[in-house]
Design a protein around this motif. Structure first.
Motif, mmCIF file in Angstrom:
data_model
loop_
_atom_site.group_PDB
_atom_site.id
_atom_site.type_symbol
_atom_site.label_atom_id
_atom_site.label_comp_id
_atom_site.label_asym_id
_atom_site.label_seq_id
_atom_site.Cartn_x
_atom_site.Cartn_y
_atom_site.Cartn_z
ATOM 1 N N MET A 132 -44.508 12.711 6.593
ATOM 2 C CA MET A 132 -43.903 12.800 7.929
ATOM 3 C C MET A 132 -42.393 12.999 7.790
ATOM 4 N N GLY A 133 -41.785 12.226 6.906
ATOM 5 C CA GLY A 133 -40.348 12.360 6.670
ATOM 6 C C GLY A 133 -39.977 13.740 6.149
ATOM 7 N N GLN A 134 -40.813 14.298 5.274
ATOM 8 C CA GLN A 134 -40.561 15.649 4.766
ATOM 9 C C GLN A 134 -40.613 16.659 5.898
ATOM 10 N N TYR A 135 -41.593 16.529 6.772
ATOM 11 C CA TYR A 135 -41.713 17.437 7.908
ATOM 12 C C TYR A 135 -40.557 17.247 8.897
ATOM 13 N N LEU A 136 -40.172 15.997 9.133
ATOM 14 C CA LEU A 136 -39.084 15.724 10.078
ATOM 15 C C LEU A 136 -37.738 16.221 9.554
ATOM 16 N N ALA A 137 -37.598 16.319 8.241
ATOM 17 C CA ALA A 137 -36.333 16.797 7.662
ATOM 18 C C ALA A 137 -36.000 18.198 8.157
ATOM 19 N N GLY A 138 -37.004 18.954 8.532
ATOM 20 C CA GLY A 138 -36.781 20.302 9.027
ATOM 21 C C GLY A 138 -36.556 20.379 10.529
ATOM 22 N N GLU A 139 -36.587 19.245 11.204
ATOM 23 C CA GLU A 139 -36.412 19.206 12.660
ATOM 24 C C GLU A 139 -34.948 18.981 13.025
ATOM 25 N N ASP A 140 -34.555 19.532 14.166
ATOM 26 C CA ASP A 140 -33.213 19.296 14.703
ATOM 27 C C ASP A 140 -33.381 18.765 16.122
ATOM 28 N N PHE A 141 -33.047 17.494 16.312
ATOM 29 C CA PHE A 141 -33.228 16.860 17.614
ATOM 30 C C PHE A 141 -31.947 16.836 18.437
ATOM 31 N N THR A 142 -30.936 17.520 18.002
ATOM 32 C CA THR A 142 -29.655 17.526 18.696
ATOM 33 C C THR A 142 -29.833 17.948 20.148
ATOM 34 N N GLY A 143 -29.421 17.085 21.048
ATOM 35 C CA GLY A 143 -29.456 17.377 22.477
ATOM 36 C C GLY A 143 -30.828 17.327 23.116
ATOM 37 N N ALA A 144 -31.853 17.005 22.350
ATOM 38 C CA ALA A 144 -33.210 16.963 22.909
ATOM 39 C C ALA A 144 -33.425 15.659 23.674
ATOM 40 N N ALA A 145 -34.161 15.747 24.765
ATOM 41 C CA ALA A 145 -34.507 14.559 25.553
ATOM 42 C C ALA A 145 -35.460 13.689 24.744
ATOM 43 N N ASP A 146 -35.439 12.388 25.023
ATOM 44 C CA ASP A 146 -36.246 11.447 24.253
ATOM 45 C C ASP A 146 -37.735 11.776 24.324
ATOM 46 N N ASP A 147 -38.224 12.229 25.472
ATOM 47 C CA ASP A 147 -39.654 12.548 25.572
ATOM 48 C C ASP A 147 -40.001 13.776 24.717
ATOM 49 N N VAL A 148 -39.088 14.708 24.582
ATOM 50 C CA VAL A 148 -39.289 15.878 23.723
ATOM 51 C C VAL A 148 -39.287 15.447 22.259
ATOM 52 N N VAL A 149 -38.349 14.571 21.894
ATOM 53 C CA VAL A 149 -38.272 14.051 20.528
ATOM 54 C C VAL A 149 -39.564 13.303 20.204
ATOM 55 N N ALA A 150 -40.022 12.477 21.126
ATOM 56 C CA ALA A 150 -41.255 11.704 20.914
ATOM 57 C C ALA A 150 -42.448 12.636 20.714
ATOM 58 N N GLU A 151 -42.534 13.683 21.497
ATOM 59 C CA GLU A 151 -43.648 14.624 21.368
ATOM 60 C C GLU A 151 -43.596 15.359 20.030
ATOM 61 N N ARG A 152 -42.408 15.752 19.599
ATOM 62 C CA ARG A 152 -42.273 16.432 18.305
ATOM 63 C C ARG A 152 -42.599 15.485 17.160
ATOM 64 N N CYS A 153 -42.156 14.239 17.269
ATOM 65 C CA CYS A 153 -42.484 13.240 16.245
ATOM 66 C C CYS A 153 -43.994 12.986 16.212
ATOM 67 N N ARG A 154 -44.608 12.918 17.369
ATOM 68 C CA ARG A 154 -46.060 12.720 17.463
ATOM 69 C C ARG A 154 -46.788 13.863 16.752
ATOM 70 N N ALA A 155 -46.357 15.093 17.017
ATOM 71 C CA ALA A 155 -46.985 16.260 16.395
ATOM 72 C C ALA A 155 -46.818 16.230 14.871
ATOM 73 N N VAL A 156 -45.647 15.819 14.411
ATOM 74 C CA VAL A 156 -45.381 15.751 12.975
ATOM 75 C C VAL A 156 -46.245 14.668 12.328
ATOM 76 N N LEU A 157 -46.368 13.508 12.972
ATOM 77 C CA LEU A 157 -47.210 12.444 12.422
ATOM 78 C C LEU A 157 -48.667 12.888 12.389
ATOM 79 N N GLU A 158 -49.125 13.547 13.443
ATOM 80 C CA GLU A 158 -50.505 14.049 13.454
ATOM 81 C C GLU A 158 -50.734 15.029 12.309
ATOM 82 N N ARG A 159 -49.758 15.893 12.066
ATOM 83 C CA ARG A 159 -49.859 16.875 10.985
ATOM 84 C C ARG A 159 -49.889 16.182 9.621
ATOM 85 N N ALA A 160 -48.999 15.212 9.421
ATOM 86 C CA ALA A 160 -48.949 14.480 8.151
ATOM 87 C C ALA A 160 -50.244 13.706 7.928
ATOM 88 N N TYR A 161 -50.741 13.066 8.972
ATOM 89 C CA TYR A 161 -51.996 12.313 8.878
ATOM 90 C C TYR A 161 -53.150 13.249 8.528
#
Length: 109
Positions: A42-71
């Motif tokens: 998950m951390g490897q996948y998140l390293a490629g993400e840029d959350f600058t200026g993103a709303a918290d719900d957008v960040v949460a959804e992207r993190c959710r997608a990354v965790l689902e992918r890693a799992y």
């Protein structure tokens, strides 16, 4: 945003907390075997993400997608197959063949 999803994830102390915070369903048997591997991936996948200026719900959804992918990586295969940690990568790395030691005949007695 002290109480944002990234702050909550940063304070999580177990893989199960990550899954709960992000609302991702999981099989405890998979998590028990590969918890650190899933979080590392998950951390490897998140390293490629840029959350600058993103709303918290957008960040949460992207993190959710990354965790689902890693799992999903570890549902489909094993930690040994995925090799996210250096020790596992090194275990299958080609080993250097030892070079023979040359002994000059004049030094033999």
């Amino acid at each position: 945003m002290a109480d944002g999803i990234l702050a909550q994830l940063n304070s999580a102390s177990s893989a199960e907390e990550f899954f709960a915070l992000l609302g991702v369903d999981y099989d405890a048997k998979v998590v028990n075997v590969a918890r650190l591997h899933i979080l590392r991936r998950m951390g490897q996948y998140l390293a490629g993400e840029d959350f600058t200026g993103a709303a918290d719900d957008v960040v949460a959804e992207r993190c959710r997608a990354v965790l689902e992918r890693a799992y999903a990586d570890f549902v489909a295969s094993t930690p040994i197959d995925q090799r996210v940690f250096k020790v596992l990568k090194d275990a299958v790395a080609p080993q250097a063949k030892p070079t023979p030691t040359l002994v000059q005949l004049g030094t033999l007695k």
